[in-house]
Design an enzyme around this catalytic site. Structure first.
Site, PDB file in Angstrom:
ATOM      1  CG  LEU A  19      -2.523  -9.568  -0.819  1.00 46.79           C
ATOM      2  CD1 LEU A  19      -1.025  -9.400  -0.578  1.00 46.79           C
ATOM      3  CD2 LEU A  19      -2.929 -11.016  -0.620  1.00 46.79           C
ATOM      4  N   GLY A  59      -5.049  -8.095   4.848  1.00 46.14           N
ATOM      5  CA  GLY A  59      -4.494  -8.596   6.091  1.00 46.14           C
ATOM      6  C   GLY A  59      -3.994 -10.012   5.918  1.00 46.14           C
ATOM      7  N   GLY A  65       5.206 -14.650   3.517  1.00 46.17           N
ATOM      8  CA  GLY A  65       5.443 -15.270   2.228  1.00 46.17           C
ATOM      9  C   GLY A  65       4.430 -14.884   1.182  1.00 46.17           C
ATOM     10  NE  ARG A 110      15.126   8.850 -14.230  1.00 49.57           N
ATOM     11  CZ  ARG A 110      14.682   7.985 -15.146  1.00 49.57           C
ATOM     12  NH1 ARG A 110      13.496   7.415 -14.978  1.00 49.57           N
ATOM     13  NH2 ARG A 110      15.394   7.701 -16.208  1.00 49.57           N
ATOM     14  CB  ALA A 148      -0.964   0.008   1.179  1.00 44.84           C
ATOM     15  CG  ASP A 157      -2.110  -6.152   8.304  1.00 48.87           C
ATOM     16  OD1 ASP A 157      -2.861  -5.522   9.079  1.00 48.87           O
ATOM     17  OD2 ASP A 157      -2.140  -6.020   7.066  1.00 48.87           O
TER      18      ASP A 157
END
Length: 428
Positions: A333, A335, A275, A250, A243, A299
């Site tokens: 995804l 959590g 993983g 750069r 996120a 999480d």
């Protein structure tokens, strides 16, 4: 005289142990970044320095406990956990006490002795209900200590919302807006905010001065935004790599904070070592770049400790399949479903780190983030006696979990701990 096992602990025998000195023998300790062979002493819920006890008080331990060569390490701290065992802190508002009880007790088997219950982006009414109820409290037989709430939103980037509902994301605007949305900050320990939002830096400075840990995350900001936030008081990065803008040569984005020379202090960063959220190569890059800042977080969401199926995170539905949690109808995804001991095992195996490094990433480092390393996250003298007996033969396995010197969990197949009682030395 041989005594019965001190496991399991019960409320009836807690009072009888007041002021007794406990000496754990036949053990090894994780202390000062090393594994050493030594005995381990506790009294009144604190880790004890045996020298003044022996030479000044002229006493020996009341109880000696044989650890059978187990490794003693600090209890783990999970500073980003959304729920578990079928409960979600952001949506089970009416059953919040039950949710906290079930999760804080359930994580003991993974060696977690302190948590920061995390509230994802939600309607204002949820914050107004949850924050006053989710109080900080010491851990014990009922479960892990509650260090305070981690508010992950709603002041985040819509472009980097992840599993946060778009309709509840809000602009920062200023301090008055913060107070209006949250209602109160009495039980808040950490806030995640996107640093590029207008007004974010003033809010970061204000809340950091209130003693709240400020984290940058769910952000579309660049490195300059991150550097300004850290120089205003931010000290943590929420789930590195996830996120946020991807690393670019750069403009490395928030990932560049790991090596920035333009910030007033080094940052810590959370990372989900399951993983799934982070490729092992990215995990290795982060660790080799800034090992002292790495903080393992789960999480975890409601499906932790359960199985495949549909579950809840905040206001959204999640489908779990083969240890991967995604928002229903999407590839996003939402959590994780891993436990902290699983994260440590994955981290050690895939990074090539030592077991001590894995343990410190789940204990000492998060304690430093929360500013409580003098109390938790170490086996230093005077610290809280929150510790684990683990087996380090092969994968890490939690055998016994202690909070404030009391056994609060034992694995079903853990070797039985036996106690031997001793008399005090006679005074000279």
């Amino acid at each position: 005289m041989k005594m019965p096992s001190i496991i399991p602990c019960t409320s009836s025998n807690l009072a009888s142990k007041h002021s007794k000195i406990y000496q754990f023998i036949n053990c090894r300790l994780v202390r000062k970044g090393c594994i050493i062979k030594d005995d381990f002493w506790i009294r009144d819920g604190k880790i004890l320095n045996p020298e003044p006890v022996f030479y000044d008080e002229r006493v020996q331990a009341d109880v000696r406990i044989d650890c059978h060569d187990a490794l003693i390490c600090p209890g783990f701290l999970d500073i980003q956990i959304n729920g578990g065992f079928g409960y979600d802190f952001s949506s089970d508002v009416d059953n919040l006490e039950e949710a906290v009880s079930k999760v804080s007790h359930g994580v003991l088997s993974a060696g977690v002795t302190s948590i920061c219950p995390t509230i994802v982006t939600s309607p204002n009414s949820v914050y107004h209900q949850v924050i006053p109820k989710l109080v900080k409290k010491a851990g014990g037989l009922d479960g892990a200590s509650i260090l305070g709430i981690h508010l992950e939103g709603p002041f985040i980037s819509p472009e980097k919302k992840g599993a946060h509902p778009l309709q509840y994301i809000q602009e920062v605007e200023g301090i008055d807006k913060i107070n209006d949305v949250y209602g109160c900050l009495d039980n808040v320990a950490m806030v995640t905010i996107a640093p590029e939002l207008p007004g974010a830096k003033d809010v970061i400075s204000y809340l950091a001065n209130q003693g709240i840990v400020m984290s940058v995350g769910h952000s579309n900001g660049n490195l300059e935004d991150g550097e300004a936030a850290v120089n205003c008081g931010a000290s943590f990065i929420t789930h590195l790599f996830n996120a946020m803008l991807p690393f670019h040569h750069r403009d490395p984005g928030l990932v560049g904070l790991l090596t920035s020379r333009l910030i007033c202090k080094p940052v810590h960063y959370g990372i989900i070592a399951d993983g799934i959220h982070t490729h092992p190569a990215a995990l290795r890059i982060a660790h080799r770049t800034h090992p002292e800042g790495l903080v393992l977080v789960t999480d975890a969401m409601a499906a932790m400790g359960l199985g495949d199926g549909e579950h809840q995170i905040g206001q959204l539905k999640v489908k779990v399949e083969k240890l991967t949690a995604r928002l229903v109808g999407s590839n996003t995804l939402a959590g994780s479903v891993v436990t902290m001991d699983q994260c440590i095992r994955h981290f050690v195996k895939n990074v090539g780190a030592t077991l001590v490094e894995g343990i410190e990433a789940a204990s000492l480092h998060p304690a430093r983030v929360m500013g409580i390393e003098h109390l938790k996250g170490t086996l230093d003298f005077g610290s809280d006696a929150d510790f684990l007996l683990v087996s380090d033969e092969g994968p890490l396995k939690v055998l016994h979990t202690f909070i404030a010197g009391e056994c609060v969990y034992s694995a079903p197949d853990a070797p039985q701990l036996t106690s031997t009682y001793h008399k005090h030395f006679s005074e000279k």
